[in-house]
Structure formats: structure tokens, C-alpha cells
Scaffold this motif. Structure first.
Motif, mmCIF file in Angstrom:
data_model
loop_
_atom_site.group_PDB
_atom_site.id
_atom_site.type_symbol
_atom_site.label_atom_id
_atom_site.label_comp_id
_atom_site.label_asym_id
_atom_site.label_seq_id
_atom_site.Cartn_x
_atom_site.Cartn_y
_atom_site.Cartn_z
ATOM 1 N N ILE A 46 71.071 35.687 55.378
ATOM 2 C CA ILE A 46 71.960 35.965 54.673
ATOM 3 C C ILE A 46 72.740 37.537 54.855
ATOM 4 C CG2 ILE A 46 72.905 36.143 52.261
ATOM 5 C CD1 ILE A 46 71.254 33.928 51.367
ATOM 6 N N ASP A 47 71.764 38.503 54.820
ATOM 7 C CA ASP A 47 72.020 39.834 55.023
ATOM 8 C C ASP A 47 72.678 39.977 56.467
ATOM 9 O OD1 ASP A 47 71.122 40.564 52.407
ATOM 10 O OD2 ASP A 47 69.048 40.983 53.169
ATOM 11 N N ARG A 48 72.132 39.438 57.217
ATOM 12 C CA ARG A 48 72.620 39.756 58.793
ATOM 13 C C ARG A 48 74.111 39.189 58.902
ATOM 14 N NH1 ARG A 48 67.608 38.159 62.577
ATOM 15 N NH2 ARG A 48 66.292 39.895 62.087
ATOM 16 N N VAL A 49 74.284 37.837 58.213
ATOM 17 C CA VAL A 49 75.615 37.370 58.419
ATOM 18 C C VAL A 49 76.679 37.739 57.339
ATOM 19 C CG1 VAL A 49 76.873 35.172 58.204
ATOM 20 C CG2 VAL A 49 74.551 35.078 59.187
ATOM 21 N N TRP A 50 76.418 38.272 56.203
ATOM 22 C CA TRP A 50 77.431 38.688 55.348
ATOM 23 C C TRP A 50 77.061 40.475 54.786
ATOM 24 C CZ3 TRP A 50 75.414 33.535 54.819
ATOM 25 C CH2 TRP A 50 76.557 32.461 55.000
#
Length: 472
Positions: A46-50
Motif C-alpha cells: 500500500i505504501d509503495r503504490v499510494w
């Protein structure tokens, strides 16, 4: 099946590029591919994408993207009848179960490791690095937004630069400077402040007999570092510069630039006694009161010397310049010092005019006469004569003709000889100085200071008075 992370994210099957979906879906796939066969936690995905702005229900959106990626992987395996690459859920997160060799990024890492393995011979190492660099299609994850994608790009861009530098060192050591000159200029233009690239380009130019271009390149990068970073060239770039100045063989130059990163500089008291080009002396870094005092004074006299006007009835010619240089030598041998210096000034004035008219045609045949005149004045050199002739024959690319003219026009004669190449090096290191291409661009007072530093370095003295160096 092939996964490409260099450049835009791409999945290929049977020679075809498949639709990898929206940038967010590409980011989910990339987040798994970069850590192939290692679990990536849901929170990390989630952190990497958003980044710090996930959607209202990020897990639900993530699951949707993962479902589409599974279908994409099944579609990619179908034409070949192969088993699809799987995205598996583990207790620690999601894992992309893919052979790292099918991912360009991981193949790159493996090949670079081979290229850096000291147990392999240079030929194998260079081949491995060349293969790795051949995988590069552009910065990783091109077009993907977010901090994580930017960090991946920065990290792998640095790895690529490191690999290029290592490859170029090996190519030079293997006697292939031409390949370096083909591969590095565009990259150096893309990364204008990466000093190892510039040092290797200088070594490659030197190895192919283009020492004048190497010196010109050093001058440009030194000025760029000063303007943009307020810094002097580092040890590797200085080592490459000194290797060119000394006319060292190619392998010596490469070894010098390679050692500069790994070994500390030798203490001053262990410096060799043989002639050498010193590192930037303290007098230049400190800008002492001496520089301020010397910075005014001789401009009027040099201006009058450089204001020479040729008699229009006597067309300039190389032959006439040679006659004047010969006359100056004869008068000097007869002990008629003042007449000899006057004839030499006329010769150098004519030389300057000829160089300005047609440097490529007129500078080379007069370079030997300039060397002889400098020797008479107590200026010699620590590089080979052939190297110095090359520099003097290229007034558009090196400062040697311009600085030589001013040294001779001043009528200076030194009691103890000073190296010309060291004088030029010191002059170019002076704060705010650019590499001169015409005598009118040379600052005589800064040149005096450069001569003093060169004399101190060569003869182990510590004086500051320029006049003490001159014959009485």
C-alpha cells in the motif's frame, strides 16, 4: 515470459508486449517484481503504490489490482503452454513466484556481481558488465508516480553508473579506449557532475592520442564544479589530469584514477623527488594576501606588448617567424641579451598573429621554436617533448600557446628552471581563472603567482617574491 523494469514496466510473452494496465496496477506489479520470490507485506504494498494518500479502502483496491495481475500472468503463459507465474498469499504478505532470470533488473544485479568479482579475469568481468548494461532501456519504473518508485529509480541509476565506471576501467585496462569513447560521452552529458565518468573519458582520450581534448575537458569540468558546487575536482579527476600532463602510458593513467578512490593520498613528506605535477597547492586554496597584492600591476605593460601592429608591407609567414626566432638565438649566443630579447618579442608577436590567423596551419610548425625559446628563458617541462608539441600545436584546445606567449613576451629569464606544465596547471587552479586560449586572456599577475608556486614545488623552497626567481 519476461519482466522488464528498466524503462516503462513491461511484461512480454512470445515476443509480444502485453497490456499491464493502469499506472497503479503497474505499481503493484513492480512492487512485487522488485522483491521477486520474497514476501511483501500488505502495508508495504500500500505504501509503495499510494505513498501517504491511500484510497478509502486500500486493501480492497489492492486485491482488485492483484486479481487483474493474476489474469495478466495467466494470459502471458497461455501461448507457450507454460505454467503461469503465480502471485501467492503468504502469512508475511504477497510473493511473486518468478525466476529472477526472467526479470531484467535481477539479471542486471547478477551480471554486475560477476563483473565485480576479482576472482574472474578482466575479459570475463568486462563482458559481464557489458551484458548487464545492454539490458538498460531507461530509468526503472519510468512513468510510475510516488516516492517509492522515485527511490527505486535513484538507486538503480546509481548502480548503473557504478557499473559503467567499472566497465570503462576494465576496457581501458584491456587496451580498448575506443569503446569507452563511444559509450561514455552521452552518459557524461546526462550526469555532468559525476567525476569518475569525466576522469575515464580523459584517460580514454589520452590513450587515443587526444591529450589536448582531455585537458580541455578537465578545464570545463573544473569550472562546472566550481560554478555549481563551489568545489574543486576530487582526487580521481586530479589523478587523471596529472597523468595526461605527465604523458604517462595509458595503463598508468587508468591505475592512477582507479587508486584515487581507494587509497589515501600520500603525506607531503613522502612525495617523490622526481619531477611531478603537484596537487592544488595551499597558496591557491587560501587566496593569501600575496594573490591580492600581485593581482594588480603588470596589465599596462602587457597591454602595450600585445598591442603589436604588423607592418602591412610585410605579410606574416611561418618562415619569417622562424627567421626571427633564429635571430634571437644567435644574438643570445653572442651575449647581446637585450637585443636577443627584443628579437624574441618580435618573433613571439608574429607567432601570435599567425596563430590567430590560422591556428591549425601555423601553430604546429612553430611549436619547436617556442619550446627552444622557453628553454632559453629557463622554462622546461616534465612531460615528453612529443606531448608538449601536441599541446602547443592545438591553441584552440589547450592554454599552452597562450601562456607560453606571455612568458616569452615578458622577457622573463629564470635562474632555476620551472616546468611549463606545472605553471599552466597552477594557473588553471587559481580561483576564478578560466583556461586561456589567447595571450590577451592571460592574467600576468596570476601567472607570476603560478610560477612562484611551481618553483617552490620543484626546488623545495617556500618563497613568495617573484623577482627573486629572475636572472639579475
Amino acid at each position: 515470459m519476461e519482466f522488464r523494469m528498466f524503462g516503462q514496466v513491461e511484461v512480454r510473452s512470445e515476443g509480444r508486449s502485453l497490456d499491464v494496465g493502469t499506472p497503479r496496477q503497474q505499481a503493484v506489479l513492480a512492487a512485487l517484481v522488485v522483491d521477486a520470490r520474497r514476501p511483501v507485506a500488505i502495508g508495504t504494498l500500500i505504501d509503495r503504490v499510494w505513498d501517504h494518500a491511500p484510497p478509502a479502502d486500500p486493501r480492497a483496491v489492492l486485491y482488485s489490482h492483484l486479481s487483474r495481475i493474476r489474469r495478466l500472468l495467466e494470459q502471458a503463459a497461455a501461448p507457450a503452454g507454460a505454467t503461469a507465474v503465480r502471485v501467492e498469499r503468504r502469512h508475511a504478505g504477497y510473493v511473486l513466484d518468478v525466476d529472477p532470470e526472467s526479470v531484467d533488473l535481477h539479471r542486471f544485479r547478477r551480471l554486475v556481481d560477476q563483473g565485480e568479482d576479482p576472482r574472474r579475469d578482466d575479459e570475463d568481468r568486462a563482458a559481464a558488465l557489458a551484458e548487464a548494461l545492454g539490458l538498460w532501456r531507461g530509468s526503472p519504473l519510468a512513468g510510475l508516480p510516488g516516492e517509492w518508485a522515485a527511490q527505486v529509480r535513484d538507486s538503480w541509476d546509481r548502480r548503473r553508473l557504478d557499473a559503467v565506471v567499472q566497465w570503462a576501467r576494465l576496457e581501458l585496462r584491456l587496451g580498448r579506449p575506443g569503446s569507452v569513447l563511444t559509450a561514455l560521452p552521452d552518459l557524461a552529458a546526462e550526469h555532468p557532475l559525476v567525476e569518475p565518468l569525466e576522469a575515464l573519458l580523459m584517460s580514454a582520450l589520452h590513450a587515443t592520442g587526444r591529450g589536448a581534448e582531455a585537458l580541455d575537458r578537465y578545464t570545463a569540468v573544473r569550472q562546472r564544479l566550481a560554478d555549481e558546487l563551489g568545489a574543486d575536482p576530487g582526487p580521481e579527476l586530479r589523478a587523471a589530469h596529472q597523468a595526461v600532463l605527465r604523458g604517462e602510458p595509458q595503463n598508468s593513467a587508468v591505475s592512477a584514477t582507479h587508486r584515487a578512490d581507494d587509497e589515501p593520498s600520500a603525506p607531503e613528506d613522502s612525495a617523490p623527488e622526481t619531477p611531478h605535477v603537484p596537487e592544488a597547492p595551499g597558496w591557491l586554496r587560501r587566496r593569501t594576501v600575496l594573490v591580492a597584492l600581485i593581482a594588480v600591476g603588470l596589465l599596462a605593460s602587457i597591454g602595450s606588448v600585445l598591442a603589436f601592429q604588423r607592418d602591412e608591407d610585410t605579410p606574416p609567414s611561418v618562415e619569417r617567424a622562424h627567421e626571427l626566432f633564429a635571430t634571437a638565438r644567435e644574438l643570445d649566443q653572442e651575449g647581446r641579451g637585450e637585443d636577443a630579447r627584443a628579437a624574441l618579442v618580435d618573433a613571439v608577436r608574429l607567432y601570435g598573429e599567425l596563430v590567430e590567423l590560422d591556428p591549425e596551419r601555423n601553430a604546429p610548425p612553430l611549436a619547436p621554436a617556442i619550446i627552444e625559446a622557453l628553454r632559453t628563458a629557463g622554462v622546461d617541462f616534465s612531460v615528453t617533448r612529443d606531448v608538449l608539441l601536441t599541446w602547443l600545436a592545438n591553441p584552440a584546445f589547450t592554454p599552452y600557446p597562450a601562456i607560453s606567449q606571455v612568458l616569452l613576451l615578458q622577457g622573463w629569464r629564470f635562474t632555476d628552471p620551472v616546468f611549463l606544465d606545472v605553471i599552466v596547471w597552477n594557473y588553471e587552479q587559481a580561483p576564478g581563472m578560466t583556461s586561456p586560449r589567447a595571450a590577451a586572456d592571460v592574467e600576468p599577475e596570476v601567472l607570476k603567482t603560478a610560477v612562484v608556486a611551481g618553483s617552490n614545488s620543484r626546488h623545495g623552497t617556500s618563497g613568495t617574491d617573484f623577482e627573486r626567481l629572475l636572472e639579475s
